[in-house]
Design a protein around this motif. Structure first.
Motif, PDB file in Angstrom:
ATOM      1  N   PHE A   1       0.436  -1.391  -0.082  1.00  0.00           N
ATOM      2  CA  PHE A   1      -0.152   0.379  -0.209  1.00  0.00           C
ATOM      3  C   PHE A   1       1.074   1.273   0.177  1.00  0.00           C
ATOM      4  CE2 PHE A   1      -2.558  -3.522   2.145  1.00  0.00           C
ATOM      5  CZ  PHE A   1      -4.156  -3.732   1.088  1.00  0.00           C
ATOM      6  N   ASP A   2       0.772   2.030  -0.836  1.00  0.00           N
ATOM      7  CA  ASP A   2       1.322   3.376  -1.207  1.00  0.00           C
ATOM      8  C   ASP A   2       0.146   3.988  -1.267  1.00  0.00           C
ATOM      9  OD1 ASP A   2       4.145   2.692  -2.155  1.00  0.00           O
ATOM     10  OD2 ASP A   2       3.474   2.140  -4.002  1.00  0.00           O
ATOM     11  N   MET A   3       0.831   5.110   0.228  1.00  0.00           N
ATOM     12  CA  MET A   3      -0.033   6.296   0.533  1.00  0.00           C
ATOM     13  C   MET A   3       0.183   7.841   0.573  1.00  0.00           C
ATOM     14  SD  MET A   3      -2.627   4.299   2.901  1.00  0.00           S
ATOM     15  CE  MET A   3      -0.781   2.918   4.133  1.00  0.00           C
ATOM     16  N   LEU A   4      -0.627   8.236  -0.126  1.00  0.00           N
ATOM     17  CA  LEU A   4      -0.210  10.115  -0.059  1.00  0.00           C
ATOM     18  C   LEU A   4      -1.084  10.640   0.026  1.00  0.00           C
ATOM     19  CD1 LEU A   4       2.171  12.190  -0.500  1.00  0.00           C
ATOM     20  CD2 LEU A   4       1.367  12.541  -2.910  1.00  0.00           C
ATOM     21  N   SER A   5      -0.700  11.705   1.580  1.00  0.00           N
ATOM     22  CA  SER A   5      -1.925  12.719   1.603  1.00  0.00           C
ATOM     23  C   SER A   5      -0.752  13.954   2.419  1.00  0.00           C
ATOM     24  CB  SER A   5      -2.609  11.711   3.003  1.00  0.00           C
ATOM     25  OG  SER A   5      -1.507  11.564   4.646  1.00  0.00           O
ATOM     26  N   ASN A   6      -2.051  14.419   3.326  1.00  0.00           N
ATOM     27  CA  ASN A   6      -1.994  16.203   3.122  1.00  0.00           C
ATOM     28  C   ASN A   6      -0.711  15.883   4.233  1.00  0.00           C
ATOM     29  OD1 ASN A   6      -4.858  16.099   3.132  1.00  0.00           O
ATOM     30  ND2 ASN A   6      -4.410  17.819   3.212  1.00  0.00           N
ATOM     31  N   VAL A   7      -0.629  14.184   5.246  1.00  0.00           N
ATOM     32  CA  VAL A   7       1.042  14.644   5.700  1.00  0.00           C
ATOM     33  C   VAL A   7       1.845  14.146   5.300  1.00  0.00           C
ATOM     34  CG1 VAL A   7      -1.008  14.617   8.014  1.00  0.00           C
ATOM     35  CG2 VAL A   7      -0.042  12.013   7.222  1.00  0.00           C
ATOM     36  N   GLY A   8       2.152  13.633   4.200  1.00  0.00           N
ATOM     37  CA  GLY A   8       3.384  13.023   3.582  1.00  0.00           C
ATOM     38  C   GLY A   8       3.130  11.333   2.311  1.00  0.00           C
ATOM     39  N   PHE A   9       3.867  11.230   2.786  1.00  0.00           N
ATOM     40  CA  PHE A   9       3.800   9.412   2.058  1.00  0.00           C
ATOM     41  C   PHE A   9       4.149   8.272   2.895  1.00  0.00           C
ATOM     42  CE2 PHE A   9       5.430   5.861  -0.437  1.00  0.00           C
ATOM     43  CZ  PHE A   9       5.226   5.823  -1.315  1.00  0.00           C
ATOM     44  N   GLU A  10       3.545   7.100   2.837  1.00  0.00           N
ATOM     45  CA  GLU A  10       4.237   6.315   3.869  1.00  0.00           C
ATOM     46  C   GLU A  10       3.690   5.261   2.915  1.00  0.00           C
ATOM     47  OE1 GLU A  10       1.381   6.421   7.246  1.00  0.00           O
ATOM     48  OE2 GLU A  10       2.906   7.660   8.586  1.00  0.00           O
ATOM     49  N   ARG A  11       4.362   3.777   2.787  1.00  0.00           N
ATOM     50  CA  ARG A  11       4.748   2.837   2.570  1.00  0.00           C
ATOM     51  C   ARG A  11       4.385   1.398   2.986  1.00  0.00           C
ATOM     52  NH1 ARG A  11       7.255  -0.430  -2.536  1.00  0.00           N
ATOM     53  NH2 ARG A  11       6.065   0.505  -3.105  1.00  0.00           N
ATOM     54  N   TYR A  12       2.975   0.640   3.506  1.00  0.00           N
ATOM     55  CA  TYR A  12       2.892  -0.661   4.304  1.00  0.00           C
ATOM     56  C   TYR A  12       2.931  -1.825   3.232  1.00  0.00           C
ATOM     57  CZ  TYR A  12       1.179   2.705   7.880  1.00  0.00           C
ATOM     58  OH  TYR A  12       0.976   3.946   8.929  1.00  0.00           O
ATOM     59  N   ASP A  13       3.314  -2.470   3.858  1.00  0.00           N
ATOM     60  CA  ASP A  13       3.296  -4.322   3.924  1.00  0.00           C
ATOM     61  C   ASP A  13       2.397  -4.738   3.848  1.00  0.00           C
ATOM     62  OD1 ASP A  13       3.998  -6.863   2.531  1.00  0.00           O
ATOM     63  OD2 ASP A  13       6.701  -6.812   2.355  1.00  0.00           O
ATOM     64  N   ASN A  14       1.708  -5.550   3.528  1.00  0.00           N
ATOM     65  CA  ASN A  14       0.290  -5.932   4.799  1.00  0.00           C
ATOM     66  C   ASN A  14       0.634  -4.327   5.384  1.00  0.00           C
ATOM     67  OD1 ASN A  14      -0.135  -8.029   2.805  1.00  0.00           O
ATOM     68  ND2 ASN A  14       1.241  -9.134   3.782  1.00  0.00           N
ATOM     69  N   LYS A  15      -0.083  -5.115   6.521  1.00  0.00           N
ATOM     70  CA  LYS A  15      -0.315  -4.029   7.560  1.00  0.00           C
ATOM     71  C   LYS A  15       0.640  -3.331   8.393  1.00  0.00           C
ATOM     72  CE  LYS A  15      -4.318  -6.532   9.685  1.00  0.00           C
ATOM     73  NZ  LYS A  15      -4.663  -7.239  10.271  1.00  0.00           N
ATOM     74  N   ASP A  16       1.800  -3.766   7.921  1.00  0.00           N
ATOM     75  CA  ASP A  16       3.377  -3.400   8.450  1.00  0.00           C
ATOM     76  C   ASP A  16       4.004  -2.001   7.706  1.00  0.00           C
ATOM     77  OD1 ASP A  16       3.462  -5.621  10.503  1.00  0.00           O
ATOM     78  OD2 ASP A  16       4.408  -6.889   8.968  1.00  0.00           O
ATOM     79  N   PHE A  17       4.418  -0.669   8.606  1.00  0.00           N
ATOM     80  CA  PHE A  17       5.142  -0.259   8.021  1.00  0.00           C
ATOM     81  C   PHE A  17       6.198  -0.186   7.147  1.00  0.00           C
ATOM     82  CE2 PHE A  17       7.804   3.346   8.836  1.00  0.00           C
ATOM     83  CZ  PHE A  17       6.705   4.638   7.990  1.00  0.00           C
ATOM     84  N   VAL A  18       6.780   0.378   6.172  1.00  0.00           N
ATOM     85  CA  VAL A  18       8.030   0.238   5.059  1.00  0.00           C
ATOM     86  C   VAL A  18       8.492   1.980   5.595  1.00  0.00           C
ATOM     87  CG1 VAL A  18       9.418  -0.385   3.676  1.00  0.00           C
ATOM     88  CG2 VAL A  18       6.817  -1.654   3.674  1.00  0.00           C
ATOM     89  N   LYS A  19      10.425   1.842   6.263  1.00  0.00           N
ATOM     90  CA  LYS A  19      10.796   2.323   6.547  1.00  0.00           C
ATOM     91  C   LYS A  19      11.718   3.230   4.911  1.00  0.00           C
ATOM     92  CE  LYS A  19      14.293   5.325   9.406  1.00  0.00           C
ATOM     93  NZ  LYS A  19      13.463   6.417   9.182  1.00  0.00           N
ATOM     94  N   LEU A  20      11.737   4.040   4.412  1.00  0.00           N
ATOM     95  CA  LEU A  20      12.020   4.227   3.445  1.00  0.00           C
ATOM     96  C   LEU A  20      13.447   5.586   3.019  1.00  0.00           C
ATOM     97  CD1 LEU A  20       9.256   4.371   0.310  1.00  0.00           C
ATOM     98  CD2 LEU A  20      10.881   2.052   0.634  1.00  0.00           C
ATOM     99  N   GLU A  21      14.087   5.301   2.214  1.00  0.00           N
ATOM    100  CA  GLU A  21      14.921   6.251   2.488  1.00  0.00           C
ATOM    101  C   GLU A  21      14.397   7.161   1.396  1.00  0.00           C
ATOM    102  OE1 GLU A  21      18.996   4.988  -0.252  1.00  0.00           O
ATOM    103  OE2 GLU A  21      19.232   4.197   1.776  1.00  0.00           O
ATOM    104  N   ASP A  22      14.377   8.823   1.803  1.00  0.00           N
ATOM    105  CA  ASP A  22      13.875   9.596   1.372  1.00  0.00           C
ATOM    106  C   ASP A  22      13.716   9.656  -0.056  1.00  0.00           C
ATOM    107  OD1 ASP A  22      13.346  10.699   3.375  1.00  0.00           O
ATOM    108  OD2 ASP A  22      14.771  12.162   3.811  1.00  0.00           O
ATOM    109  N   SER A  23      14.820   9.529  -0.717  1.00  0.00           N
ATOM    110  CA  SER A  23      15.378   9.968  -2.233  1.00  0.00           C
ATOM    111  C   SER A  23      14.325   8.860  -2.925  1.00  0.00           C
ATOM    112  CB  SER A  23      16.277   9.354  -2.890  1.00  0.00           C
ATOM    113  OG  SER A  23      17.512   8.394  -2.003  1.00  0.00           O
ATOM    114  N   ILE A  24      13.711   7.160  -2.056  1.00  0.00           N
ATOM    115  CA  ILE A  24      13.406   6.103  -3.242  1.00  0.00           C
ATOM    116  C   ILE A  24      11.804   6.707  -2.646  1.00  0.00           C
ATOM    117  CG2 ILE A  24      12.535   3.653  -3.139  1.00  0.00           C
ATOM    118  CD1 ILE A  24      14.898   4.183  -4.037  1.00  0.00           C
ATOM    119  N   ALA A  25      11.586   7.341  -0.878  1.00  0.00           N
ATOM    120  CA  ALA A  25       9.969   7.585  -0.918  1.00  0.00           C
ATOM    121  C   ALA A  25      10.186   8.881  -2.604  1.00  0.00           C
ATOM    122  CB  ALA A  25      10.136   8.173   0.755  1.00  0.00           C
ATOM    123  N   LYS A  26      10.270   9.591  -2.236  1.00  0.00           N
ATOM    124  CA  LYS A  26      10.320  10.468  -3.362  1.00  0.00           C
ATOM    125  C   LYS A  26       9.501  10.327  -4.670  1.00  0.00           C
ATOM    126  CE  LYS A  26      12.408  14.413  -1.246  1.00  0.00           C
ATOM    127  NZ  LYS A  26      13.467  15.836  -1.309  1.00  0.00           N
TER     128      LYS A  26
END
Length: 261
Positions: free
Chosen positions: A90-115
């Motif tokens: 799940f890739d999710m972009l909202s007013n507060v920023g971008f987040e990625r989840y693998d199923n229910k688990d939050f995935v921490k990404l490097e800034d360059s990859i997240a962008k």
């Protein structure tokens, strides 16, 4: 699998209501004065669904990937769901920023990859609801000389983006051709610069349909092989059959719900 997490976000963030789908009736408007770029864009947004975009929940598929857009006034949540076997990303972009989840688990990404992921998600959602979005604060509009394409008269508007609020691709330039009779967006072109790749694309709208009052189209996506072509001239280049069809941009299984105030 693809629906359970989205349902949580929908319930928490938005209350949705179903309305009967209706096709907008477009009437001919006699323009008695010269319109500005802002006025033309406003009319184009209006005939495409107008204020309904600001209070909507959209679902669609694009190239076997699932997307959902939730908008309520100034709040938004743009989602992409990548499903493989029993796993869902799940890739999710909202007013507060971008987040990625693998199923229910939050995935921490490097800034360059997240962008990069953020830009990819935003791009599909941006194109899916055009011309909605062309009144964002970072958008700069300029009215160019009108022209004809395939015997129809078009307003021609150039759009650039301010660095602040314009996103990672703020240097991209767009040209929009808006039908003078219907005020619908029939064509647009853009230039892009991704690393060492510099190019231009031209898109032709087709397969228009209204879903719960919102206009959606698919696009024939063309590329310009000749480097001598100028972005502003791609309408005539297209009319002269000098562009190569690269792909089709098709949205499938579109669903629209309107959100309560």
């Amino acid at each position: 699998m693809k629906n359970y997490l989205l349902l949580v976000f929908v319930v928490v963030l938005f209350g949705c209501k179903n309305e009967n789908s209706n096709t907008n009736t477009i009437t001919t408007e006699a323009v008695t004065k010269a319109l500005t770029a802002d006025e033309i864009i406003n009319k184009s947004i209006e005939v495409s669904g107008g204020e309904k975009f600001k209070k909507s929940s959209l679902k669609f598929e694009f190239r076997d990937v699932y997307y959902q857009a939730l908008r309520k006034n100034h709040e938004f949540l743009l989602v992409r769901i990548l499903v493989k076997d029993n796993d869902s990303i799940f890739d999710m972009l909202s007013n507060v920023g971008f987040e990625r989840y693998d199923n229910k688990d939050f995935v921490k990404l490097e800034d360059s990859i997240a962008k990069k992921y953020e830009a990819s998600v935003n791009s599909v959602h941006y194109f899916s609801v055009l011309p909605y979005g062309l009144n964002d604060e970072a958008v700069n509009k300029a009215l160019l000389v009108s022209e004809q394409i395939k015997g129809k008269d078009y307003y021609k508007i150039k759009v650039t983006f301010s660095a602040e609020g314009g996103g990672e691709d703020h240097e991209d330039i767009f040209i929009y051709w808006i039908n003078k009779h219907s005020f619908k967006l029939d064509y647009f072109a853009y230039s892009y610069n991704e690393g060492k790749e510099i190019g231009m694309r031209f898109r032709e709208a087709y397969n228009e349909r209204y879903v719960n009052g919102l206009r959606f189209v698919d696009y024939n996506n063309y590329k310009a092989e000749d480097a001598k072509f100028i972005l502003e001239n791609l309408g005539k280049v297209f009319e002269n059959n000098q562009l190569e069809l690269l792909s089709k941009i098709e949205l499938k299984n579109i669903e629209v719900q309107l959100v309560d105030n």
